[in-house]
Write an enzyme that holds these catalytic residues in place. Sequence first.
Site, PDB file in Angstrom:
ATOM      1  N   ARG A  15       0.841  -1.217   0.000  1.00  6.38           N
ATOM      2  CA  ARG A  15       0.000   0.000   0.000  1.00  6.38           C
ATOM      3  C   ARG A  15       0.871   1.261   0.000  1.00  6.38           C
ATOM      4  O   ARG A  15       2.057   1.203  -0.265  1.00  6.38           O
ATOM      5  CB  ARG A  15      -0.985   0.005   1.195  1.00  6.38           C
ATOM      6  CG  ARG A  15      -1.800  -1.276   1.346  1.00  6.38           C
ATOM      7  CD  ARG A  15      -2.675  -1.590   0.162  1.00  6.38           C
ATOM      8  NE  ARG A  15      -3.642  -2.647   0.469  1.00  6.38           N
ATOM      9  CZ  ARG A  15      -4.102  -3.515  -0.418  1.00  6.38           C
ATOM     10  NH1 ARG A  15      -3.697  -3.490  -1.676  1.00  6.38           N
ATOM     11  NH2 ARG A  15      -4.983  -4.423  -0.071  1.00  6.38           N
ATOM     12  N   LYS A  98       2.911  -6.897 -14.142  1.00 12.81           N
ATOM     13  CA  LYS A  98       1.790  -7.563 -13.475  1.00 12.81           C
ATOM     14  C   LYS A  98       0.529  -7.401 -14.301  1.00 12.81           C
ATOM     15  O   LYS A  98       0.133  -6.285 -14.652  1.00 12.81           O
ATOM     16  CB  LYS A  98       1.591  -6.948 -12.081  1.00 12.81           C
ATOM     17  CG  LYS A  98       0.412  -7.524 -11.305  1.00 12.81           C
ATOM     18  CD  LYS A  98       0.660  -8.951 -10.855  1.00 12.81           C
ATOM     19  CE  LYS A  98      -0.591  -9.658 -10.392  1.00 12.81           C
ATOM     20  NZ  LYS A  98      -0.698  -9.869  -8.981  1.00 12.81           N
ATOM     21  N   HIS A 137      -2.418 -12.467 -12.251  1.00 15.95           N
ATOM     22  CA  HIS A 137      -3.533 -12.843 -11.383  1.00 15.95           C
ATOM     23  C   HIS A 137      -4.480 -13.659 -12.272  1.00 15.95           C
ATOM     24  O   HIS A 137      -5.254 -13.094 -13.044  1.00 15.95           O
ATOM     25  CB  HIS A 137      -4.234 -11.596 -10.830  1.00 15.95           C
ATOM     26  CG  HIS A 137      -5.348 -11.931  -9.885  1.00 15.95           C
ATOM     27  ND1 HIS A 137      -5.318 -11.618  -8.550  1.00 15.95           N
ATOM     28  CD2 HIS A 137      -6.514 -12.595 -10.082  1.00 15.95           C
ATOM     29  CE1 HIS A 137      -6.424 -12.069  -7.970  1.00 15.95           C
ATOM     30  NE2 HIS A 137      -7.169 -12.658  -8.881  1.00 15.95           N
ATOM     31  N   ASP A 243       0.960 -12.564  -0.562  1.00 10.93           N
ATOM     32  CA  ASP A 243      -0.238 -11.827  -0.958  1.00 10.93           C
ATOM     33  C   ASP A 243      -0.863 -11.129   0.252  1.00 10.93           C
ATOM     34  O   ASP A 243      -2.073 -10.948   0.317  1.00 10.93           O
ATOM     35  CB  ASP A 243      -1.272 -12.730  -1.658  1.00 10.93           C
ATOM     36  CG  ASP A 243      -2.303 -11.929  -2.436  1.00 10.93           C
ATOM     37  OD1 ASP A 243      -2.084 -10.722  -2.657  1.00 10.93           O
ATOM     38  OD2 ASP A 243      -3.339 -12.506  -2.803  1.00 10.93           O
ATOM     39  N   HIS A 247      -6.377  -4.230   4.533  1.00 11.43           N
ATOM     40  CA  HIS A 247      -7.511  -3.333   4.288  1.00 11.43           C
ATOM     41  C   HIS A 247      -7.962  -2.786   5.629  1.00 11.43           C
ATOM     42  O   HIS A 247      -7.954  -3.513   6.624  1.00 11.43           O
ATOM     43  CB  HIS A 247      -8.686  -4.089   3.657  1.00 11.43           C
ATOM     44  CG  HIS A 247      -8.456  -4.469   2.228  1.00 11.43           C
ATOM     45  ND1 HIS A 247      -8.642  -3.587   1.192  1.00 11.43           N
ATOM     46  CD2 HIS A 247      -8.053  -5.627   1.665  1.00 11.43           C
ATOM     47  CE1 HIS A 247      -8.365  -4.192   0.040  1.00 11.43           C
ATOM     48  NE2 HIS A 247      -7.997  -5.421   0.297  1.00 11.43           N
TER      49      HIS A 247
HETATM   50  C1  NCD Z   1      -5.378  -7.996  -3.200  1.00 13.11           C
HETATM   51  C2  NCD Z   1      -5.473  -6.551  -2.720  1.00 13.11           C
HETATM   52  O1  NCD Z   1      -6.213  -6.290  -1.769  1.00 13.11           O
HETATM   53  O2  NCD Z   1      -4.777  -5.694  -3.265  1.00 13.11           O
HETATM   54  N1  NCD Z   1      -6.507  -8.727  -2.690  1.00 13.11           N
HETATM   55  C3  NCD Z   1      -6.598 -10.063  -2.512  1.00 13.11           C
HETATM   56  O3  NCD Z   1      -7.666 -10.532  -2.149  1.00 13.11           O
HETATM   57  N2  NCD Z   1      -5.571 -10.864  -2.691  1.00 13.11           N
HETATM   58  C4  NCD Z   1      -5.279  -8.045  -4.688  1.00 13.11           C
HETATM   59  C5  NCD Z   1      -4.903  -9.409  -5.219  1.00 13.11           C
HETATM   60  O4  NCD Z   1      -3.750  -9.825  -5.143  1.00 13.11           O
HETATM   61  O5  NCD Z   1      -5.782 -10.107  -5.732  1.00 13.11           O
HETATM   62 ZN    ZN Z   2      -2.068  -9.863  -4.515  1.00 12.73          ZN
END
Ligand code: NCD
Ligand code: ZN
Length: 342
Positions: A15, A98, A137, A243, A247
């Site tokens: 982020r 990506k 992805h 990953d 949030h």
């Molecule tokens: C990721 C995100 O929040 O940026 N979210 C997720 O569920 N993994 C994006 C991603 O890698 O799919």
């Molecule tokens: Zn991701």
Amino acid sequence: MITLQNPLDMHIHLREGEILKSVLAFSAKYFSACLAMPNLKIPLTDTNKVLNYKKEIQSLANSLNCDDFTPIMSMYINESLTKDELIKAKKAGIKILKLYPKGATTGSENGVEEILDQKTLEIFEIAENFDFILSIHGETNGFSLDREFEFGEIFKQIAINFPKLKIIMEHLSDRRSIDLLHKYNNLFATITLHHITMSLDDVLGKGLNPHHFCKPILKTPKDRNALLELALSGDEKVSFGSDSAPHLQSNKLKQNGAAGIFSAPILLPKLCEIFEKYNKLDNLQKFISDNAMKIYDLKNIPNKKITLIKETSRIQDSIKIDNDCIIPFLANEELSWKIKEN
Ligand code: NCD
Ligand code: ZN
């Protein structure tokens, strides 16, 4: 006790701004390098944006006394990406592109609509000629539990048509992807912690748990077990990519719950716990570092050793950000391994 040499996290969402400030230490202190994903609010679709983001991460890492941390950068593919821009990126040291299918996940609104379209195929060709690595992805917009499987056909087409292009199947979640991974020499994969420890029941089996909601969605126990076995085996086509995707709690809980699991605070201790449980601690070094070093051809990563000891600790319940917070994966639970602080 175990000592890991140069731990690498080959897929992380760090982020920006306040969230970056709150989460970076979990990665920068204990990993040698992390591959930072480009799906920011304004996606990193050109070299300058990527380099500015790299600076933001690096200066923050320096302020945390983590000068030995390397952010590996990636650039976001959209249809208007030009050859000149790709050459510029390559010269600036950006090696990873990506690809998000439009609408597949958080921050994919600017992704690619038609993956096997002429324009995208041209980008793949340039990527192949200039030695980029293509990180994908891999999900269609079909039925949730079949999205990764359905995308297999696209992986296959790209792998066959661009045989010299290294393609990373990100965050494997479906056991049917494993055959495909092994079928083509130029396919590689990352695996997360959550896809080897949980199934769909952890999202909705005992009431809805938004903190376990992520893309690709967690699948069946059979998928989890097959991916766990693959990770434990130390298979050289597979690297660790958490990953970790923080949030704010408010965004997790509102109507369109945000997808992403924030696992950064617990990665190395939890991986030790799992590899120990299955008597595979000897393979952890490959999964956490050696395989990625080769796949991504990583050089000049400063040497970093992280030692973990068997000692219990409790995972924090939340990380405060202004009036909000981020809830870490396995909040409040106990870990049986702990990182030995220097
Ligand atoms: C990721 C995100 O929040 O940026 N979210 C997720 O569920 N993994 C994006 C991603 O890698 O799919
Ligand atoms: Zn991701």
